[in-house]
Design a protein around this motif. Sequence first.
Motif, PDB file in Angstrom:
ATOM      1  N   LEU A  27       0.838  -1.207   0.000  1.00 12.19           N
ATOM      2  CA  LEU A  27       0.000   0.000   0.000  1.00 12.19           C
ATOM      3  C   LEU A  27       0.871   1.254   0.000  1.00 12.19           C
ATOM      4  O   LEU A  27       0.549   2.252  -0.657  1.00 12.19           O
ATOM      5  CB  LEU A  27      -0.924  -0.012   1.230  1.00 12.19           C
ATOM      6  N   GLN A  28       1.988   1.182   0.733  1.00 13.70           N
ATOM      7  CA  GLN A  28       2.872   2.349   0.764  1.00 13.70           C
ATOM      8  C   GLN A  28       3.431   2.629  -0.629  1.00 13.70           C
ATOM      9  O   GLN A  28       3.498   3.775  -1.063  1.00 13.70           O
ATOM     10  CB  GLN A  28       4.016   2.109   1.748  1.00 13.70           C
ATOM     11  N   GLY A  29       3.822   1.550  -1.331  1.00 12.93           N
ATOM     12  CA  GLY A  29       4.329   1.717  -2.689  1.00 12.93           C
ATOM     13  C   GLY A  29       3.305   2.389  -3.573  1.00 12.93           C
ATOM     14  O   GLY A  29       3.619   3.292  -4.362  1.00 12.93           O
ATOM     15  N   VAL A  30       2.044   1.951  -3.433  1.00 11.33           N
ATOM     16  CA  VAL A  30       0.983   2.539  -4.251  1.00 11.33           C
ATOM     17  C   VAL A  30       0.820   4.014  -3.913  1.00 11.33           C
ATOM     18  O   VAL A  30       0.720   4.869  -4.810  1.00 11.33           O
ATOM     19  CB  VAL A  30      -0.343   1.769  -4.024  1.00 11.33           C
ATOM     20  N   SER A  31       0.877   4.367  -2.603  1.00 12.90           N
ATOM     21  CA  SER A  31       0.742   5.779  -2.216  1.00 12.90           C
ATOM     22  C   SER A  31       1.867   6.607  -2.801  1.00 12.90           C
ATOM     23  O   SER A  31       1.665   7.741  -3.254  1.00 12.90           O
ATOM     24  CB  SER A  31       0.757   5.944  -0.696  1.00 12.90           C
ATOM     25  N   LEU A  32       3.060   6.018  -2.790  1.00 16.36           N
ATOM     26  CA  LEU A  32       4.214   6.727  -3.340  1.00 16.36           C
ATOM     27  C   LEU A  32       3.996   7.000  -4.820  1.00 16.36           C
ATOM     28  O   LEU A  32       4.267   8.106  -5.318  1.00 16.36           O
ATOM     29  CB  LEU A  32       5.465   5.879  -3.120  1.00 16.36           C
ATOM     30  N   ALA A  77       8.301  -5.835  -5.930  1.00 16.91           N
ATOM     31  CA  ALA A  77       9.062  -6.055  -4.698  1.00 16.91           C
ATOM     32  C   ALA A  77       8.203  -6.694  -3.598  1.00 16.91           C
ATOM     33  O   ALA A  77       8.618  -7.695  -2.991  1.00 16.91           O
ATOM     34  CB  ALA A  77       9.672  -4.740  -4.221  1.00 16.91           C
ATOM     35  N   PRO A  78       6.980  -6.178  -3.342  1.00 15.28           N
ATOM     36  CA  PRO A  78       6.162  -6.840  -2.316  1.00 15.28           C
ATOM     37  C   PRO A  78       5.823  -8.281  -2.685  1.00 15.28           C
ATOM     38  O   PRO A  78       5.767  -9.161  -1.815  1.00 15.28           O
ATOM     39  CB  PRO A  78       4.896  -5.980  -2.271  1.00 15.28           C
ATOM     40  N   GLU A  79       5.642  -8.536  -3.987  1.00 15.33           N
ATOM     41  CA  GLU A  79       5.303  -9.886  -4.421  1.00 15.33           C
ATOM     42  C   GLU A  79       6.454 -10.847  -4.093  1.00 15.33           C
ATOM     43  O   GLU A  79       6.255 -11.951  -3.583  1.00 15.33           O
ATOM     44  CB  GLU A  79       5.001  -9.864  -5.930  1.00 15.33           C
ATOM     45  N   LEU A  80       7.682 -10.378  -4.392  1.00 14.00           N
ATOM     46  CA  LEU A  80       8.855 -11.207  -4.082  1.00 14.00           C
ATOM     47  C   LEU A  80       8.919 -11.498  -2.587  1.00 14.00           C
ATOM     48  O   LEU A  80       9.166 -12.630  -2.163  1.00 14.00           O
ATOM     49  CB  LEU A  80      10.138 -10.482  -4.520  1.00 14.00           C
ATOM     50  N   LEU A  81       8.680 -10.461  -1.784  1.00 16.14           N
ATOM     51  CA  LEU A  81       8.718 -10.629  -0.331  1.00 16.14           C
ATOM     52  C   LEU A  81       7.639 -11.604   0.124  1.00 16.14           C
ATOM     53  O   LEU A  81       7.860 -12.451   0.983  1.00 16.14           O
ATOM     54  CB  LEU A  81       8.488  -9.281   0.354  1.00 16.14           C
ATOM     55  N   HIS A  82       6.470 -11.475  -0.513  1.00 19.01           N
ATOM     56  CA  HIS A  82       5.345 -12.323  -0.154  1.00 19.01           C
ATOM     57  C   HIS A  82       5.726 -13.786  -0.331  1.00 19.01           C
ATOM     58  O   HIS A  82       5.390 -14.643   0.487  1.00 19.01           O
ATOM     59  CB  HIS A  82       4.145 -11.951  -1.032  1.00 19.01           C
ATOM     60  N   ARG A  83       6.448 -14.060  -1.418  1.00 17.13           N
ATOM     61  CA  ARG A  83       6.868 -15.442  -1.660  1.00 17.13           C
ATOM     62  C   ARG A  83       7.776 -15.943  -0.542  1.00 17.13           C
ATOM     63  O   ARG A  83       7.673 -17.073  -0.096  1.00 17.13           O
ATOM     64  CB  ARG A  83       7.631 -15.530  -2.982  1.00 17.13           C
ATOM     65  N   VAL A  84       8.709 -15.059  -0.126  1.00 15.22           N
ATOM     66  CA  VAL A  84       9.615 -15.443   0.960  1.00 15.22           C
ATOM     67  C   VAL A  84       8.809 -15.802   2.196  1.00 15.22           C
ATOM     68  O   VAL A  84       9.047 -16.826   2.845  1.00 15.22           O
ATOM     69  CB  VAL A  84      10.585 -14.287   1.298  1.00 15.22           C
ATOM     70  N   VAL A  85       7.836 -14.935   2.509  1.00  9.27           N
ATOM     71  CA  VAL A  85       7.069 -15.120   3.735  1.00  9.27           C
ATOM     72  C   VAL A  85       6.264 -16.411   3.666  1.00  9.27           C
ATOM     73  O   VAL A  85       6.164 -17.153   4.638  1.00  9.27           O
ATOM     74  CB  VAL A  85       6.130 -13.908   3.953  1.00  9.27           C
ATOM     75  N   ARG A  86       5.694 -16.695   2.476  1.00  7.23           N
ATOM     76  CA  ARG A  86       4.872 -17.891   2.327  1.00  7.23           C
ATOM     77  C   ARG A  86       5.673 -19.148   2.607  1.00  7.23           C
ATOM     78  O   ARG A  86       5.179 -20.130   3.136  1.00  7.23           O
ATOM     79  CB  ARG A  86       4.312 -17.934   0.921  1.00  7.23           C
ATOM     80  N   LEU A 115      14.433  -1.813   5.192  1.00  6.96           N
ATOM     81  CA  LEU A 115      15.253  -1.228   4.134  1.00  6.96           C
ATOM     82  C   LEU A 115      14.384  -0.611   3.050  1.00  6.96           C
ATOM     83  O   LEU A 115      14.646   0.503   2.569  1.00  6.96           O
ATOM     84  CB  LEU A 115      16.144  -2.323   3.545  1.00  6.96           C
ATOM     85  N   LEU A 116      13.275  -1.333   2.699  1.00  2.00           N
ATOM     86  CA  LEU A 116      12.408  -0.801   1.654  1.00  2.00           C
ATOM     87  C   LEU A 116      11.684   0.448   2.133  1.00  2.00           C
ATOM     88  O   LEU A 116      11.437   1.372   1.343  1.00  2.00           O
ATOM     89  CB  LEU A 116      11.402  -1.876   1.227  1.00  2.00           C
ATOM     90  N   LEU A 117      11.373   0.511   3.431  1.00  3.83           N
ATOM     91  CA  LEU A 117      10.757   1.727   3.980  1.00  3.83           C
ATOM     92  C   LEU A 117      11.712   2.899   3.799  1.00  3.83           C
ATOM     93  O   LEU A 117      11.310   3.988   3.372  1.00  3.83           O
ATOM     94  CB  LEU A 117      10.445   1.553   5.471  1.00  3.83           C
ATOM     95  N   VAL A 118      12.989   2.668   4.155  1.00  2.27           N
ATOM     96  CA  VAL A 118      13.989   3.727   3.996  1.00  2.27           C
ATOM     97  C   VAL A 118      14.029   4.177   2.547  1.00  2.27           C
ATOM     98  O   VAL A 118      14.010   5.372   2.233  1.00  2.27           O
ATOM     99  CB  VAL A 118      15.386   3.226   4.442  1.00  2.27           C
ATOM    100  N   ASP A 119      14.044   3.199   1.650  1.00  2.78           N
ATOM    101  CA  ASP A 119      14.129   3.542   0.233  1.00  2.78           C
ATOM    102  C   ASP A 119      12.918   4.335  -0.219  1.00  2.78           C
ATOM    103  O   ASP A 119      13.038   5.322  -0.957  1.00  2.78           O
ATOM    104  CB  ASP A 119      14.274   2.259  -0.581  1.00  2.78           C
ATOM    105  N   ASN A 120      11.725   3.920   0.241  1.00  7.03           N
ATOM    106  CA  ASN A 120      10.512   4.655  -0.127  1.00  7.03           C
ATOM    107  C   ASN A 120      10.570   6.085   0.399  1.00  7.03           C
ATOM    108  O   ASN A 120      10.170   7.030  -0.280  1.00  7.03           O
ATOM    109  CB  ASN A 120       9.282   3.949   0.434  1.00  7.03           C
ATOM    110  N   GLY A 121      11.081   6.220   1.620  1.00  8.68           N
ATOM    111  CA  GLY A 121      11.206   7.558   2.198  1.00  8.68           C
ATOM    112  C   GLY A 121      12.121   8.426   1.357  1.00  8.68           C
ATOM    113  O   GLY A 121      11.815   9.586   1.051  1.00  8.68           O
ATOM    114  N   ILE A 122      13.260   7.854   0.946  1.00  9.47           N
ATOM    115  CA  ILE A 122      14.199   8.622   0.122  1.00  9.47           C
ATOM    116  C   ILE A 122      13.528   9.028  -1.188  1.00  9.47           C
ATOM    117  O   ILE A 122      13.636  10.170  -1.644  1.00  9.47           O
ATOM    118  CB  ILE A 122      15.475   7.794  -0.148  1.00  9.47           C
ATOM    119  N   ALA A 123      12.796   8.079  -1.775  1.00  6.01           N
ATOM    120  CA  ALA A 123      12.113   8.374  -3.036  1.00  6.01           C
ATOM    121  C   ALA A 123      11.115   9.514  -2.840  1.00  6.01           C
ATOM    122  O   ALA A 123      11.033  10.434  -3.664  1.00  6.01           O
ATOM    123  CB  ALA A 123      11.408   7.125  -3.546  1.00  6.01           C
TER     124      ALA A 123
END
Lengths: 219, 666
Positions: free
Chosen positions: A39-44, A75-84, A158-166
Amino acid sequence: MNSSSYIAALEISGGAVLVFALLTLWRRDVKANVRMLRLQGVSLACVAGVLALHQHDLGLAVTAVLVLSVKGFVAPELLHRVVRRDPRSRETAPLVNVPASLVTAAALIVISYAVSTKIIALAPSPPTRLVPIGVATILVGYFMLVTRRRAVSQIIGLLLVDNGIALVTFLLTAGVPLIVELGASLDVLLVVVVLQVLLANMRERLGTTDLDQLRELRD
Amino acid sequence: MDLALLSLVLCIVGALLALSLNGSVRVVVTGIVGIAACLGALAAALRVLIDGNSVSFHSTLLLPLSGIDLTLDPLGALFVAVTSIVGIASCLYYIGYARDESGSRLSLSMFMLFLLSLLLVPMASSVMTWMFAWEIMALSSMLLITTEHRHSQAARRAALWYGVMTQLGAGSILLGFLIMTLPAHAQTFTLLEQHAGGLTSLERSAAFIFSLIGFASKAGAVPLHVWLPKAHPEAPSPISALMSGSMVALGIYGIIRVGLTLLGGGSLWWWLVVTSLGVASALFGALHATTSTDIKRLLAYSTIDVMGLVLLGVGAAGAMAATHHHEVAHLAMVASLLLIVAHSGFKGCLFLAAGAIERSTGTRNLDQLGGLLSRMRVTAIVFVVATLSVMAVPLFSGFSSEWLLFEGLLGGFISHNSATSIAMLVSVTALALTGGLTAIAFVKAFGIAFLGQPRSSNAEHARDASPTMGVAMFFLCIPSIVLGLAPGSVIPLLNRASDVGLRLHVASPLRPGAGLDLLSSRGSIEPLLILAVGVIASLGLWGLLRLVARGGVRRAAAWSSGRDVLTPRMQYTATSFAEPLQRVFVDVLRPDNDLDVTHESESRYYEQHLAFLNRVDDTIENSIYQPVIKLVRRAGTAALRLQNGSIHRYLALGFIALLVVLVVLT
């Protein structure tokens, strides 16, 4: 788009980025965290899109699409796979508990407003007034990076940091050249892929993804 | 300029060929390309030196933002010529010398890059170009020192010392340049020189002192010399020859270029500092050379000594220029430049000869050598010529240059400034004492290595150097002989270089001719005349002896008083030869003597085993550098406590640092 609705749209989408960051910090369930990240990515992407609409900038519009696809989906999809693949998908014991984390986050937001005053003073405009939100997202992400034990949570930080920088980049410069944005996005994607592989290896060898177990590797 | 550029390109081509070719072809082809590059550079440099016109080149393609600026003026050209002469010999020698590591892709390509940088530094005419060339020089030579890193811990340590010293020096030089660019807002040397007047006197002095620290460290001036006696012995010999003959001289070039040319001379005290550095280096280097038993270490200390003398000359030139005694300044500068040229010839030659000895006997320790005169004829001949030159024996190059230096320093007495007069007095004394010490050191080096009986089986089975190595060594003897017999022939070239260095246009202090003939008519030397008289006198003596001594000649071992009972153990060794001197200078040298006695178990009056150890370490290294190293190590150990291996701690440290920076900055 008229001026007042532009500002409102910018504020809402920008604010959403920070809100999702805080929600990530609040939830301990890794699956939920990945959802927040999406959702954060979408807001960005919305922020970039609003800026593009307002400035009629084609490059920025392409960037928005890029951000949406990389940060909102891939990126979230890749993470989702890891979590699954990892059954224990809950952050077991963060180094700082959740209420304390939220209080710290509040302090970090105050700090980011304090440190951003000078940047805003350089060129006061609606987008630059939102810079503290971006800085706060960076700090919250960094805080998450420091206090979470699980490797997946670290990637999320890390992705939060990156989103913030973006976000800060969009607000301050109205988008960097497309090629730079492309490079940065692909970099992040690469980091996620590398960490994904690393985590798989780690789980295989150590049976855990708790980073504190790595301490033994020192010299 | 085309020729100079061509030679630079050839160096790069050589480096690429060294990386791509295989087998023994690699060494030969790279060597030949290197020789071609040096010949091109030599021709370009000589043209500039003879015409006296500088040529320049600018390109924005090569270095981003600043571009590359090259200018070949007579001062730079002199150093390019010096580098190319040593370079030709080194490349040729390398063809016969390279083996295993020294013939590897990395070593050969670094050799070519090193050559490139040595040619590039004297041509550089902007800050960026200069630093670029300087760094290539530092890095390539550092890698060359590590050539033997697999077998030798000393090589690894030497490279570390060298790396640290050279990087600190480069940082200091950069700082000096940065101060100079303040008023000019530009980085080409022409503009820096024009705007040097815009600096306050404090800024000028700071700029000079910072760059002096860097350049003096490169030139091996005491107390910044510590890397030199470690690095020179460990590098492959042709590299040592280039380092000693050319790279070290570039330190002097830097002092002349920055202090006299770009900053326009400055204050008197700058040059008194340079002179005192020179006095310290000359004496310290000569003293350590006499006590060294490692032949390449001895040569390295002798390099410090000669560079000290050059610094004396440059300091005197600067001081005289600052007090407006232009002709004396000119004389001292010409003398220093002549000494640099002479030094590159004889020291290069000595390092190559030392390499030949090491190759053939497997040791550099003088105490293991001996009797090489009959076993290594070619090496012995070149060693004698170079030794006579370094000892400043008349008819050889060392004598011409040191004689001129004496004249320059004595000329300095005309100064009415008492500080200058005292400095000149001390310098003359130091020069004289250094001359004596150097003579002892090199009598030792030659006597112990080449005369007497072999002290080890390695020395007994020594074989002479390969033909290419021999030719290379003979080539480097040429400057020693030419500058010794006809020093006047190069004086016009040195005059032009000196004019550029001092930014003065004074008529030559010497009359034209093959010898040295001072205009102020205080003295003159005609080596050719001396040679003629000497030859006639020795022929006469020989004839006379033939007439008188008609009887048969009985041959016996030398120094055995006619009896053949000498064993190698009865000879002087390098250590015992230097022992009396070591005793005299015990406070400066602080030798480390250790006698270990093991007694028989039955009685304490009988020794079973005696072990004697005598070591002379570098006093300055022990008293200045070791405490600093200890301090840094302690700080490093303390910092280790921060590092417990926890990723979270590292991240937290980063996070806290970020917050602190954010808060402090607002």
